[in-house]
Structures are given as C-alpha cells and as structure tokens.
Design an enzyme around this catalytic site. Sequence first.
Site, short mmCIF file in Angstrom:
data_model
loop_
_atom_site.label_atom_id
_atom_site.label_comp_id
_atom_site.label_asym_id
_atom_site.label_seq_id
_atom_site.Cartn_x
_atom_site.Cartn_y
_atom_site.Cartn_z
N ASP A 196 19.97 -8.18 -0.39
CA ASP A 196 21.22 -8.66 0.22
C ASP A 196 22.40 -8.69 -0.73
O ASP A 196 23.39 -9.36 -0.45
CB ASP A 196 21.01 -10.04 0.87
N GLU A 197 22.32 -7.98 -1.85
CA GLU A 197 23.48 -8.00 -2.75
C GLU A 197 23.72 -6.64 -3.41
O GLU A 197 22.78 -5.87 -3.63
CB GLU A 197 23.34 -9.09 -3.83
N ASP A 199 27.28 -10.71 -1.69
CA ASP A 199 25.97 -11.34 -1.46
C ASP A 199 25.98 -11.98 -0.07
O ASP A 199 26.86 -12.78 0.25
CB ASP A 199 25.69 -12.40 -2.53
P1 TTP Z 1 19.50 -14.96 -1.83
O1 TTP Z 1 20.73 -14.14 -1.76
O2 TTP Z 1 19.12 -15.56 -3.16
O3 TTP Z 1 19.59 -16.19 -0.82
P2 TTP Z 1 20.23 -16.22 0.63
O4 TTP Z 1 20.94 -14.98 0.98
O5 TTP Z 1 19.17 -16.65 1.59
O6 TTP Z 1 21.25 -17.43 0.51
P3 TTP Z 1 22.64 -17.45 -0.27
O7 TTP Z 1 23.66 -17.75 0.78
O8 TTP Z 1 22.50 -18.56 -1.27
O9 TTP Z 1 22.82 -16.12 -0.92
O10 TTP Z 1 18.26 -14.11 -1.35
C1 TTP Z 1 18.36 -13.15 -0.30
C2 TTP Z 1 17.10 -13.18 0.55
O11 TTP Z 1 15.96 -12.95 -0.26
C3 TTP Z 1 16.86 -14.52 1.22
O12 TTP Z 1 17.54 -14.64 2.47
C4 TTP Z 1 15.37 -14.55 1.37
C5 TTP Z 1 14.86 -13.71 0.21
N1 TTP Z 1 14.34 -14.61 -0.86
C6 TTP Z 1 12.96 -14.85 -0.90
O13 TTP Z 1 12.18 -14.30 -0.11
N2 TTP Z 1 12.49 -15.71 -1.86
C7 TTP Z 1 13.30 -16.36 -2.75
O14 TTP Z 1 12.83 -17.15 -3.60
C8 TTP Z 1 14.72 -16.10 -2.68
C9 TTP Z 1 15.65 -16.80 -3.64
C10 TTP Z 1 15.17 -15.22 -1.72
MG MG Z 2 22.30 -14.10 -0.36
#
Ligand code: TTP
Ligand code: MG
Length: 378
Positions: A128-129, A30
């Site tokens: 992103d995962e 992720d």
């Molecule tokens: P995530 O992997 O949940 O968050 P992240 O990568 O920003 O942070 P983390 O280090 O905790 O993993 O989500 C991936 C992307 O998806 C995030 O960068 C932006 C988008 N996203 C949204 O647009 N709305 C949301 O509510 C969430 C949770 C994520």
């Molecule tokens: Mg993330």
Amino acid sequence: MDNRGWHLQPDGLATIPAEKACPRIIVHVDMDSFYASVEVRHRPELAGKPVVIGADPGKGPGRGVVLTCSYEARKFGVHSALPVTRAFELCPEAIFLPPRHELYQETSGRVMDILEGYEDRFQQVSIDEAYLDITSCGGYAAATEIARKIKQDIFRQEHLTCSIGVAPGKSTAKVASDFEKPGGLVVVTPERAREFLSPLPVEKIPGIGPKTAASLRAMGIRTIGSLAEADVQELMGIFGRAAAAVRDLARGVDDDEVRGSSSAKSISREQTFCPDCDDPGEVMNTLLSLSDELCRELRGVRAYARTVTVKVRYPDFSTTTRAQTLPRPTHEPRHIRKAVLELGLPLVRQQKVRLAGVRLSSLVARDNRQKTIEDFSK
Ligand code: TTP
Ligand code: MG
C-alpha cells in the site's frame, strides 16, 4: 548532444549528477488503514465503525494477530500485530473480519497503476505504499497540486483515501506522509526539512525500530533533532558504518534514489508541451515519433515488445494511461504505431494536453528467451 557528466537511465532519461542537482521532489503515498478500508468499501454499513482485520477471537483458539484496523478501532488502542484476543478486550464491539488477501492485492495493483501513470520514476515498496520522484514538475507548489490530484484520482477511482508526504528525500517524505494520517497531505520544502524533523521522536525515522530507539534513549537521544547533532563516533556503537548516513537522515539529507521498478522491464519516452498543446494532430504526431524512437531503441537492444502503453497528462495534471497487448512481440514500427494510434486518439480529442508519452513493456529478447531490459544493458 554532449552527455558528459550526465547519467543515462535505462529508459533513456537523463538525470543531473547529484552534486549539481537542485533539490529533489519526492512523493510518498501510503493508503489509510488499507485492508480495513477495502473491507469497508465493500460493506458500506461498516463505515464509521471499529473494524479489525484478523481471525475472529470468538472462534477457534484466538492465537491470531491484528493485521490492521480502522481508525475508529485505533481510538481503543487496537493496532497492527496486537493479539486479536487483546483487541477484543480493548474493543468488544469491534467487527472482526478475516483477511481477503486476493482482494487487497487486486486493489493494490489498480492503485499502483494510478500512481505509475503520474511518473515513470515510481517505486512500489509495499502493498500500500510507493514513492514517486516528481522533480521534473519544477517546484513544490506544482508538486502540492500533483499530490492533491493523486488523492482525488485514488478516491474517485477506488473510493479509498491515502496520505501523502512531499519532501526532498524518501525518508522525510515517508515521515511526512505519516504525520497527518488519515487523509493527510504534508509538504516539507527543503528549507523546512530540518525544522520539521527536529522535534519528532527518533523512531519516526523509517528503519529505527523500538529497540534502536531504546538504545538511543539510553544515550540521551530522544528526538530526531538531537540525533542530527550527535557525535558520529558515538552513533557507530549502534549503527556501525551506517552511523553517518543515519545522522544525515536526521538532518533531512537523503539521496537514496526512487528506483524505477518499471524502467527495469520497459522502455519509455515522454514529451512535455510548453505551452500546453491544443492540437490533437500535433499530439498524435509526437506520440508516433516517440514510438519510432522506442522501436529504434528496441532494435538496438535486440528485443521485441509485447505491450504498448500511451500516457496523456492534461493541464490539471490528471493523467490517463491506456495499454494494449499485441498479438505477438514485435519491434516493427508499423505494428507499434497502429497500437499507439488506437490508444492515443480517444485520449487527445478536444482536450489540451500537457504531456504525452509511450511505454513499451513485456520485453522479450529476439532469441525468444524471456529477458528483461536489465539483461540487455549489461
Ligand atoms: P500499513 O500501511 O502499515 O498500515 P495501514 O495501511 O493498515 O494503516 P495506516 O493508515 O497506518 O497506513 O500496512 C498496510 C497493510 O499491510 C495493512 O492494511 C495490513 C498489512 N499489514 C499486516 O498484514 N501486518 C502488519 O503488521 C502491518 C503493519 C500491516
Ligand atoms: Mg497504509
């Protein structure tokens, strides 16, 4: 070969039935604060600063929400889904940037290509995962090395960091990748899975949201450990028929497969050399015979392929893939061999090779209707 008791995947890989399987090795990757990290990469002067992705609260009615924010902004209590106006109250010095979705999609595509190069059993689950099933690497020590290489590759090629969890199942791997964010690498061996999960709050289990967690708390269940010990009949009040499966997740038991998203649209073959092969001629011959096998398979399913990909993994687990789009779809071994030669030769020169593989994708049915391999295998 006697295939009784074995499942043949669409891409020709055989897997051992679950009841006989040794513990799986699942990787969950992720990206860290994904959208914000991509923005910082393009504007290095923002590094180390609180960056919030969402509409600027100073402009317009300020009804937008935070999509994500950098870890510096998280220290102020900012998080995804928070109204940007609230984020501004919490951290007025934050830099608010509007999202550039195309840029994030492109970056995601390249990250996913890196991950898919590691393992055909690859499943992207969001922008992103992704999960990889790397059981074939042989053990958790080798898996830890692969996870390190993945982090290095993503950092070198995309200048972005990610967090990785390695565990015997998808759910525990996801909990593990979240455990030491950002930049984490958490390996949970099968023996340690229950001990790792036990003290964590129930909402750490993917799929258990705040409402379900509140219902569980009302029953006196706060930790994954107490969920693991709970009575299934009681849990049915919350989870219905899924109660036993949820309790299994809490016990670190999860046999949900990594559904190879690529195998549905492609066929592939690969061979591991043991010991590593230092003869480029032998590696090329292997690639050519793998491509001939795939051509036979194409004929069997009455399909043509448009894209040829060669993958080579080196002894340090770094992996390179190169793809070529053919002028027209074909199942002719000589056309596919020519592409394999062009793609493979530069990859095998003067280097020892651990694994070599060929994938044929963009498959088209012989009657020229656009079909996927799933249609053929019905
Ligand atoms: P995530 O992997 O949940 O968050 P992240 O990568 O920003 O942070 P983390 O280090 O905790 O993993 O989500 C991936 C992307 O998806 C995030 O960068 C932006 C988008 N996203 C949204 O647009 N709305 C949301 O509510 C969430 C949770 C994520
Ligand atoms: Mg993330």
